[in-house]
Each structure stands twice: as structure tokens, then as C-alpha cells.
Design an enzyme around this catalytic site. Structure first.
Site, mmCIF file in Angstrom:
data_model
loop_
_atom_site.group_PDB
_atom_site.id
_atom_site.type_symbol
_atom_site.label_atom_id
_atom_site.label_comp_id
_atom_site.label_asym_id
_atom_site.label_seq_id
_atom_site.Cartn_x
_atom_site.Cartn_y
_atom_site.Cartn_z
ATOM 1 N N GLN A 163 7.972 -9.115 7.871
ATOM 2 C CA GLN A 163 9.190 -8.667 7.176
ATOM 3 C C GLN A 163 9.799 -7.418 7.807
ATOM 4 O O GLN A 163 10.786 -6.898 7.300
ATOM 5 C CB GLN A 163 8.937 -8.468 5.683
ATOM 6 C CG GLN A 163 8.083 -7.275 5.313
ATOM 7 C CD GLN A 163 7.805 -7.234 3.817
ATOM 8 O OE1 GLN A 163 7.005 -8.014 3.303
ATOM 9 N NE2 GLN A 163 8.464 -6.342 3.103
ATOM 10 N N LYS B 258 13.868 -0.940 -7.712
ATOM 11 C CA LYS B 258 14.353 -0.220 -6.533
ATOM 12 C C LYS B 258 14.722 -1.202 -5.424
ATOM 13 O O LYS B 258 15.677 -0.985 -4.693
ATOM 14 C CB LYS B 258 13.294 0.766 -6.042
ATOM 15 C CG LYS B 258 13.908 1.827 -5.173
ATOM 16 C CD LYS B 258 12.908 2.529 -4.341
ATOM 17 C CE LYS B 258 13.100 2.117 -2.972
ATOM 18 N NZ LYS B 258 12.217 1.907 -2.013
ATOM 19 N N ASP B 259 13.950 -2.287 -5.328
ATOM 20 C CA ASP B 259 14.260 -3.329 -4.335
ATOM 21 C C ASP B 259 15.071 -4.420 -5.040
ATOM 22 O O ASP B 259 14.602 -5.550 -5.227
ATOM 23 C CB ASP B 259 12.966 -3.887 -3.749
ATOM 24 C CG ASP B 259 12.190 -2.819 -3.007
ATOM 25 O OD1 ASP B 259 12.713 -2.257 -2.043
ATOM 26 O OD2 ASP B 259 11.055 -2.520 -3.431
ATOM 27 N N GLY C 220 9.533 -3.866 -8.580
ATOM 28 C CA GLY C 220 10.325 -2.689 -8.923
ATOM 29 C C GLY C 220 11.814 -2.938 -8.680
ATOM 30 O O GLY C 220 12.199 -3.534 -7.671
ATOM 31 N N HIS D 287 4.305 2.252 -8.175
ATOM 32 C CA HIS D 287 3.417 1.082 -8.144
ATOM 33 C C HIS D 287 2.508 1.075 -9.379
ATOM 34 O O HIS D 287 2.275 0.034 -9.984
ATOM 35 C CB HIS D 287 2.521 1.120 -6.899
ATOM 36 C CG HIS D 287 3.257 0.972 -5.601
ATOM 37 N ND1 HIS D 287 3.367 1.991 -4.686
ATOM 38 C CD2 HIS D 287 3.910 -0.081 -5.065
ATOM 39 C CE1 HIS D 287 4.049 1.570 -3.633
ATOM 40 N NE2 HIS D 287 4.404 0.326 -3.841
ATOM 41 N N GLY E 215 0.821 -1.214 0.000
ATOM 42 C CA GLY E 215 0.000 0.000 0.000
ATOM 43 C C GLY E 215 0.844 1.248 0.000
ATOM 44 O O GLY E 215 2.004 1.225 -0.410
ATOM 45 N N ALA E 216 0.237 2.370 0.480
ATOM 46 C CA ALA E 216 0.874 3.687 0.389
ATOM 47 C C ALA E 216 1.389 3.868 -1.046
ATOM 48 O O ALA E 216 2.559 4.155 -1.288
ATOM 49 C CB ALA E 216 1.990 3.850 1.422
ATOM 50 N N LEU E 217 0.468 3.663 -1.974
ATOM 51 C CA LEU E 217 0.850 3.556 -3.386
ATOM 52 C C LEU E 217 1.304 4.890 -3.963
ATOM 53 O O LEU E 217 0.858 5.959 -3.552
ATOM 54 C CB LEU E 217 -0.341 3.038 -4.197
ATOM 55 C CG LEU E 217 -0.878 1.663 -3.780
ATOM 56 C CD1 LEU E 217 -2.021 1.247 -4.697
ATOM 57 C CD2 LEU E 217 0.202 0.601 -3.771
ATOM 58 N N GLN F 203 15.611 -7.696 -3.236
ATOM 59 C CA GLN F 203 14.318 -8.376 -3.074
ATOM 60 C C GLN F 203 13.928 -9.083 -4.375
ATOM 61 O O GLN F 203 13.383 -10.188 -4.344
ATOM 62 C CB GLN F 203 13.237 -7.377 -2.666
ATOM 63 C CG GLN F 203 11.830 -7.969 -2.678
ATOM 64 C CD GLN F 203 10.790 -7.061 -2.078
ATOM 65 O OE1 GLN F 203 10.601 -7.043 -0.872
ATOM 66 N NE2 GLN F 203 10.091 -6.309 -2.903
HETATM 67 O O1 PAF Z 1 8.162 -4.600 -1.827
HETATM 68 C C1 PAF Z 1 7.168 -4.692 -1.074
HETATM 69 O O2 PAF Z 1 6.302 -3.826 -1.008
HETATM 70 C C2 PAF Z 1 7.027 -5.932 -0.201
HETATM 71 O O3 PAF Z 1 8.261 -6.372 0.243
HETATM 72 C C3 PAF Z 1 6.233 -7.077 -0.856
HETATM 73 C C4 PAF Z 1 6.937 -7.640 -2.075
HETATM 74 C C5 PAF Z 1 4.843 -6.577 -1.241
HETATM 75 C C6 PAF Z 1 6.060 -8.225 0.154
HETATM 76 O O4 PAF Z 1 5.388 -7.798 1.301
#
Ligand code: PAF
Length: 288
Positions: A61, A151-152, A149, A37, A31-33, A155
Site C-alpha cells: 500500500q 481519520k482515514d 478510524g 489505536h 503498528g507504531a500504536l 479508506q
Molecule cells: O490504516 C492502516 O493502518 C492501514 O491502512 C490498514 C487498514 C491497517 C491496512 O494495512
């Protein structure tokens, strides 16, 4: 837009769509789009019949409980933005819906070296939490593609590994989409909302440092480039967790560049109590 709160109902609906040969693209979010996003939604919409977006602030997380408490929640605005973007499905589960057996971890994801580096080192347990929630989301949604994205950066690598651990490499494509930036270069992030005016002005230093590293990249010893970047970040008021140049595919640190290896520079730094991350691919080598 159809809103689902129950995993079983979404699963059933998507099964029905798949039977009609509809392809499903998936954009997981907390969220907090922001526009970043929405660009992921755009990629998914162009490449799939149905786009599912999830909004779930995943408690497992957050290695720092204060970060979890302060994570921005703007659900009304998020829904309006998703509607406006023409998103087909929003999945908005509760914590018990996502974790029916409780928050205690019962399995360890074997992420290996990836989890010992950078975000993995500075945020212990973070990637285990990401894997738990994304694993569950992927089982519910069963998309053809998941959109993330750049940016991560780390991840994205972790989620690729997760898809492999799930045995789904052949059936789920991990699509890494470019980082969107504000006009001054700051990478878009939900956490930017928490910066005050002064911090927001200074935050641009992160992307300036990455750009300077990219422009001044040379073969040989890279420590002077990194030291200078570190100095500039500190002068702007940042407290740096890391600023590193690494192999773009493995995240192994590169201190002495041979001129052929693909490189990425990655940074995580605090402005006050707000932790920002960013990265820039420095060089791509087609033969690499
Ligand atoms: O990148 C994020 O917003 C979060 O790590 C994700 C991939 C939605 C998992 O909670």
C-alpha cells in the site's frame, strides 16, 4: 494476550472461539500504536467477546518506497500497549505469511470513482494495496466487526466497498470511530512521531484550517474558503496535495453548497517529507 504469527493457527483458534459463540472484533493496524489505536481496541472490547489486533506494515500500500522505509516501527512498545489495554489476540504476520504467492497483484479491486479521488489520485495503487491486505486479514480473522478510524475517511469508504465486493455486507460490520486529537487539535497519527519540534508546532495548522472551514461554512461558492485555507497551510510551511470540500457520502467535490448536502473537508499535505492527512465532517443532514 495470545500472539499468533501464522495465519492458519490464528484461523483455527478463532474457529474454535466462534463455535463457542464468541463474537470477534478486529482492529487492523500497521503498528507504531498511539492512543487513537487504543480507542479502537476499546470500542471493539466493549462490543465483542474477543478483540484481535493485527500489526503488519503492508508493503503493497506504499506507493512511495521511501515512505515505506521510513514508516516507524515500535513493536516492543506496541506489544506493551496492547497488553496494557487488555487486547486478547495479537496477529503479527511476516510478509510471506500475508503474501504467500508473492507481492505481485493478481486481481484488481473495482473501486470505481472512489479510487480516482483524493488519496486515490495522489497515491496511485495505494487503495489496491489496502484492499489486498484487508481482504486477506478479513478472511483469516472473519470478524463480526472491523474497527477503523475516521481519520482515514476515504479508506473507511474503500473498506466498506471491499466488504461489499467480498459479499460480506451482511456478516461484517464496518465501524468507523471518531478521530482522536492531541490537545492542540492535531489528529493522532503514527506519522506524527517523525515530526521534529518545529514541524510538530506547525502541524496543528491542518486542524485549525479544517475548524475554520467548518466555522465559516456558508451556502453558495466555497472557493474563497478553500483558497484561504490553502494560503494558511502554505504560510505554515505545508505543501498541499489537496484541500477539498466534498459530498460526505460520495466524495464528489462540492464547489457551490446548496445548504442541504452533507459535507466533509479533507486535506493531505506535506511538512518536509512527512505526509499528513486529516478531515472534518462539516455538516450532517438527517434527511440526506
Ligand atoms: O490504516 C492502516 O493502518 C492501514 O491502512 C490498514 C487498514 C491497517 C491496512 O494495512
Amino acid at each position: 494476550m495470545i500472539l499468533f504469527k501464522k495465519a492458519t493457527e490464528l484461523h483455527k483458534w478463532l474457529d474454535f472461539q466462534r463455535k463457542k459463540q464468541k463474537s470477534i472484533g478486529f482492529v487492523p493496524t500497521m503498528g507504531a500504536l498511539h492512543t487513537g489505536h487504543l480507542s479502537l481496541i476499546g470500542y471493539s472490547q466493549r462490543e465483542n467477546d474477543i478483540t484481535v489486533c493485527s500489526v503488519f506494515v503492508n508493503p503493497t500500500q506504499f506507493n512511495d518506497p521511501r515512505d515505506f522505509e521510513k514508516y516507524p516501527i515500535t513493536i516492543e512498545k506496541d506489544i506493551a500497549m496492547l497488553e496494557e489495554a487488555g487486547t486478547h489476540v495479537l496477529f503479527l504476520p511476516s510478509v510471506p505469511e500475508m503474501y504467500p504467492d508473492g507481492l505481485q497483484a493478481t486481481r484488481q479491486y473495482e473501486l470505481g470513482f472512489l479510487e480516482t479521488r483524493l488519496e486515490g489520485a495522489f497515491r496511485p495503487g495505494h487503495f489496491q494495496g489496502v484492499c489486498r491486505v484487508v481482504h486477506r486479514l478479513l478472511e483469516i480473522v472473519q470478524p463480526a466487526s472491523i474497527y477503523l478510524g475516521q481519520k482515514d475517511y476515504q479508506q473507511c469508504m474503500v473498506i466498506r466497498k471491499l466488504v461489499t465486493l467480498m459479499g460480506k455486507e451482511g456478516s461484517i460490520s464496518v465501524m468507523v470511530c471518531p478521530t482522536l486529537r492531541e490537545t492542540d487539535g492535531l489528529a493522532m497519527s503514527s506519522r506524527n512521531m517523525r515530526l521534529n519540534e518545529d514541524q510538530r508546532k506547525k502541524a496543528v495548522t491542518i486542524s485549525q484550517v479544517l475548524t475554520a472551514i467548518k466555522q465559516q461554512l456558508h451556502t453558495g461558492d466555497l472557493s474563497a474558503l478553500l483558497n484561504e485555507g490553502q494560503r494558511v497551510l502554505e504560510a505554515a510551511g505545508f505543501r498541499t496535495d489537496y484541500l477539498e470540500i466534498t459530498d460526505a457520502r460520495t466524495l464528489e467535490p462540492v464547489t457551490n453548497w446548496n445548504g442541504t448536502q452533507s459535507l466533509v473537508a479533507l486535506v493531505a499535505a506535506f511538512m518536509g517529507d512527512i505526509r499528513l492527512i486529516d478531515n472534518m465532517v462539516l455538516t450532517q443532514n438527517n434527511t440526506d
